[in-house]
Design a protein around this motif. Sequence first.
Motif, PDB file in Angstrom:
ATOM      1  N   SER A  60     -15.720 118.470 -51.714  1.00  0.00           N
ATOM      2  CA  SER A  60     -17.000 119.139 -51.479  1.00  0.00           C
ATOM      3  C   SER A  60     -17.080 119.818 -50.114  1.00  0.00           C
ATOM      4  O   SER A  60     -18.077 120.466 -49.808  1.00  0.00           O
ATOM      5  N   GLY A  61     -16.052 119.661 -49.298  1.00  0.00           N
ATOM      6  CA  GLY A  61     -16.042 120.303 -47.981  1.00  0.00           C
ATOM      7  C   GLY A  61     -16.477 119.417 -46.847  1.00  0.00           C
ATOM      8  O   GLY A  61     -16.687 119.896 -45.721  1.00  0.00           O
ATOM      9  N   LYS A  62     -16.613 118.101 -47.091  1.00  0.00           N
ATOM     10  CA  LYS A  62     -17.037 117.174 -46.029  1.00  0.00           C
ATOM     11  C   LYS A  62     -16.065 117.189 -44.853  1.00  0.00           C
ATOM     12  O   LYS A  62     -16.487 117.181 -43.693  1.00  0.00           O
ATOM     13  N   SER A  63     -14.776 117.194 -45.166  1.00  0.00           N
ATOM     14  CA  SER A  63     -13.772 117.128 -44.098  1.00  0.00           C
ATOM     15  C   SER A  63     -13.791 118.372 -43.231  1.00  0.00           C
ATOM     16  O   SER A  63     -13.567 118.290 -42.016  1.00  0.00           O
ATOM     17  N   HIS A  64     -14.049 119.529 -43.830  1.00  0.00           N
ATOM     18  CA  HIS A  64     -14.145 120.759 -43.035  1.00  0.00           C
ATOM     19  C   HIS A  64     -15.343 120.674 -42.092  1.00  0.00           C
ATOM     20  O   HIS A  64     -15.249 121.022 -40.906  1.00  0.00           O
ATOM     21  N   MET A  65     -16.471 120.190 -42.588  1.00  0.00           N
ATOM     22  CA  MET A  65     -17.652 120.051 -41.738  1.00  0.00           C
ATOM     23  C   MET A  65     -17.392 119.059 -40.607  1.00  0.00           C
ATOM     24  O   MET A  65     -17.782 119.286 -39.457  1.00  0.00           O
ATOM     25  N   ALA A  66     -16.710 117.969 -40.946  1.00  0.00           N
ATOM     26  CA  ALA A  66     -16.401 116.960 -39.930  1.00  0.00           C
ATOM     27  C   ALA A  66     -15.434 117.512 -38.889  1.00  0.00           C
ATOM     28  O   ALA A  66     -15.587 117.257 -37.687  1.00  0.00           O
ATOM     29  N   ALA A  67     -14.436 118.276 -39.351  1.00  0.00           N
ATOM     30  CA  ALA A  67     -13.472 118.864 -38.415  1.00  0.00           C
ATOM     31  C   ALA A  67     -14.147 119.859 -37.486  1.00  0.00           C
ATOM     32  O   ALA A  67     -13.814 119.947 -36.299  1.00  0.00           O
ATOM     33  N   ALA A  68     -15.112 120.611 -38.017  1.00  0.00           N
ATOM     34  CA  ALA A  68     -15.862 121.540 -37.177  1.00  0.00           C
ATOM     35  C   ALA A  68     -16.668 120.784 -36.120  1.00  0.00           C
ATOM     36  O   ALA A  68     -16.786 121.235 -34.967  1.00  0.00           O
ATOM     37  N   TRP A  69     -17.216 119.638 -36.505  1.00  0.00           N
ATOM     38  CA  TRP A  69     -17.963 118.813 -35.545  1.00  0.00           C
ATOM     39  C   TRP A  69     -17.034 118.267 -34.467  1.00  0.00           C
ATOM     40  O   TRP A  69     -17.381 118.284 -33.274  1.00  0.00           O
ATOM     41  N   VAL A  70     -15.856 117.802 -34.872  1.00  0.00           N
ATOM     42  CA  VAL A  70     -14.866 117.296 -33.914  1.00  0.00           C
ATOM     43  C   VAL A  70     -14.512 118.379 -32.905  1.00  0.00           C
ATOM     44  O   VAL A  70     -14.431 118.133 -31.691  1.00  0.00           O
ATOM     45  N   GLU A  71     -14.325 119.590 -33.403  1.00  0.00           N
ATOM     46  CA  GLU A  71     -13.997 120.727 -32.522  1.00  0.00           C
ATOM     47  C   GLU A  71     -15.126 120.993 -31.540  1.00  0.00           C
ATOM     48  O   GLU A  71     -14.891 121.247 -30.348  1.00  0.00           O
ATOM     49  N   ARG A  72     -16.354 120.905 -32.012  1.00  0.00           N
ATOM     50  CA  ARG A  72     -17.499 121.237 -31.165  1.00  0.00           C
ATOM     51  C   ARG A  72     -17.729 120.216 -30.062  1.00  0.00           C
ATOM     52  O   ARG A  72     -18.016 120.581 -28.914  1.00  0.00           O
ATOM     53  N   PRO A  95     -17.513 110.350 -28.658  1.00  0.00           N
ATOM     54  CA  PRO A  95     -17.844 110.620 -30.055  1.00  0.00           C
ATOM     55  C   PRO A  95     -16.615 110.370 -30.927  1.00  0.00           C
ATOM     56  O   PRO A  95     -15.491 110.734 -30.548  1.00  0.00           O
ATOM     57  N   VAL A  96     -16.817 109.732 -32.062  1.00  0.00           N
ATOM     58  CA  VAL A  96     -15.703 109.340 -32.947  1.00  0.00           C
ATOM     59  C   VAL A  96     -16.018 109.782 -34.369  1.00  0.00           C
ATOM     60  O   VAL A  96     -17.139 109.605 -34.858  1.00  0.00           O
ATOM     61  N   LEU A  97     -15.018 110.361 -35.022  1.00  0.00           N
ATOM     62  CA  LEU A  97     -15.089 110.656 -36.455  1.00  0.00           C
ATOM     63  C   LEU A  97     -14.265 109.621 -37.196  1.00  0.00           C
ATOM     64  O   LEU A  97     -13.105 109.381 -36.848  1.00  0.00           O
ATOM     65  N   LEU A  98     -14.844 109.014 -38.223  1.00  0.00           N
ATOM     66  CA  LEU A  98     -14.110 108.093 -39.084  1.00  0.00           C
ATOM     67  C   LEU A  98     -14.156 108.625 -40.505  1.00  0.00           C
ATOM     68  O   LEU A  98     -15.158 108.479 -41.198  1.00  0.00           O
ATOM     69  N   GLU A  99     -13.068 109.267 -40.929  1.00  0.00           N
ATOM     70  CA  GLU A  99     -12.974 109.740 -42.308  1.00  0.00           C
ATOM     71  C   GLU A  99     -12.518 108.596 -43.205  1.00  0.00           C
ATOM     72  O   GLU A  99     -11.920 107.627 -42.748  1.00  0.00           O
ATOM     73  N   GLU A 100     -12.810 108.731 -44.512  1.00  0.00           N
ATOM     74  CA  GLU A 100     -12.495 107.669 -45.473  1.00  0.00           C
ATOM     75  C   GLU A 100     -13.022 106.339 -44.946  1.00  0.00           C
ATOM     76  O   GLU A 100     -12.353 105.308 -44.988  1.00  0.00           O
ATOM     77  N   ALA A 101     -14.238 106.386 -44.460  1.00  0.00           N
ATOM     78  CA  ALA A 101     -14.807 105.235 -43.752  1.00  0.00           C
ATOM     79  C   ALA A 101     -14.959 104.015 -44.643  1.00  0.00           C
ATOM     80  O   ALA A 101     -14.917 102.875 -44.159  1.00  0.00           O
ATOM     81  N   GLU A 102     -15.156 104.231 -45.945  1.00  0.00           N
ATOM     82  CA  GLU A 102     -15.298 103.087 -46.838  1.00  0.00           C
ATOM     83  C   GLU A 102     -14.017 102.266 -46.954  1.00  0.00           C
ATOM     84  O   GLU A 102     -14.042 101.129 -47.419  1.00  0.00           O
ATOM     85  N   GLY A 103     -12.878 102.842 -46.505  1.00  0.00           N
ATOM     86  CA  GLY A 103     -11.607 102.117 -46.538  1.00  0.00           C
ATOM     87  C   GLY A 103     -11.302 101.344 -45.277  1.00  0.00           C
ATOM     88  O   GLY A 103     -10.261 100.684 -45.182  1.00  0.00           O
ATOM     89  N   ALA A 104     -12.189 101.390 -44.304  1.00  0.00           N
ATOM     90  CA  ALA A 104     -11.960 100.668 -43.045  1.00  0.00           C
ATOM     91  C   ALA A 104     -12.149  99.170 -43.237  1.00  0.00           C
ATOM     92  O   ALA A 104     -12.952  98.723 -44.059  1.00  0.00           O
ATOM     93  N   ASP A 105     -11.422  98.406 -42.474  1.00  0.00           N
ATOM     94  CA  ASP A 105     -11.576  96.954 -42.466  1.00  0.00           C
ATOM     95  C   ASP A 105     -12.990  96.585 -41.997  1.00  0.00           C
ATOM     96  O   ASP A 105     -13.529  97.205 -41.072  1.00  0.00           O
ATOM     97  N   ASP A 106     -13.582  95.566 -42.632  1.00  0.00           N
ATOM     98  CA  ASP A 106     -14.951  95.169 -42.307  1.00  0.00           C
ATOM     99  C   ASP A 106     -15.127  94.861 -40.827  1.00  0.00           C
ATOM    100  O   ASP A 106     -16.073  95.336 -40.173  1.00  0.00           O
ATOM    101  N   GLU A 107     -14.243  94.030 -40.305  1.00  0.00           N
ATOM    102  CA  GLU A 107     -14.353  93.618 -38.904  1.00  0.00           C
ATOM    103  C   GLU A 107     -14.211  94.823 -37.978  1.00  0.00           C
ATOM    104  O   GLU A 107     -14.972  94.971 -37.008  1.00  0.00           O
ATOM    105  N   ALA A 108     -13.221  95.690 -38.269  1.00  0.00           N
ATOM    106  CA  ALA A 108     -12.986  96.855 -37.422  1.00  0.00           C
ATOM    107  C   ALA A 108     -14.189  97.792 -37.447  1.00  0.00           C
ATOM    108  O   ALA A 108     -14.600  98.319 -36.407  1.00  0.00           O
ATOM    109  N   LEU A 109     -14.761  98.002 -38.632  1.00  0.00           N
ATOM    110  CA  LEU A 109     -15.913  98.889 -38.749  1.00  0.00           C
ATOM    111  C   LEU A 109     -17.128  98.310 -38.030  1.00  0.00           C
ATOM    112  O   LEU A 109     -17.874  99.033 -37.353  1.00  0.00           O
ATOM    113  N   PHE A 110     -17.320  96.996 -38.160  1.00  0.00           N
ATOM    114  CA  PHE A 110     -18.437  96.334 -37.487  1.00  0.00           C
ATOM    115  C   PHE A 110     -18.319  96.491 -35.971  1.00  0.00           C
ATOM    116  O   PHE A 110     -19.293  96.833 -35.282  1.00  0.00           O
TER     117      PHE A 110
END
Length: 227
Positions: A60-72, A95-110
Amino acid sequence: MSADRAHMAQMQLRLPLKQETSRRAADLEVSTSNAVAAEALEDWPSEPGSIMALYGPAGSGKSHMAAAWVERVGAIALHGEEAAWCDPLELEGRPVLLEEAEGADDEALFHLINLTQSGGGALLMVSRDPPASWMVRLPDLKSRLNAVRTIAVEVPDDVILAAMLKRSFAARNIVPGEGVIEYLVRRIDRSAQSAEMIVDRLDMYHRPVTRVLARQVLEGDFTAGLS
């Protein structure tokens, strides 16, 4: 030269030459399907400790939007499991971008969420499903995710899908013929992956990309393109 070797040589000549598809902020197209997300990211974060999530279907273009934010904003970009490997000192206050965030470890995400809120940084999470629906084991993490501001990115509309096709053609230095993009927009699945796939298939033939060739490829008449 044998027939087999001649065929191999012919196929080698047809290998597509592809550059990386651009995800620059300047190339981001905004339309109905992503306007809410684009507006939300335009001046975000406006205060330290902000957390936001973009979610929507694959392609859907989420990664492009996120990459544009990272650039900015000059953010650090991570993918899913990488959240568990990073040094917190490198992320604190950033500022941090976490893509595929649902795949992150619970403890690490917390810990990443806590670090963002206590360290004054910002966290943009990207996923297919909203954070409140993620399967997590930690009750404290669940409550944090339920409170996250979430923005949906919809299935690409005609404008966004056409932009995806244009970027895919440009990455291969292909100038499609008149009406090709409009023809494809009406016939392919609405995702970035579908745009990449059809352009890859058209590129294999090393012929001018016309509506006739597009129709032949979509209908499975591959031999016509190789004649």
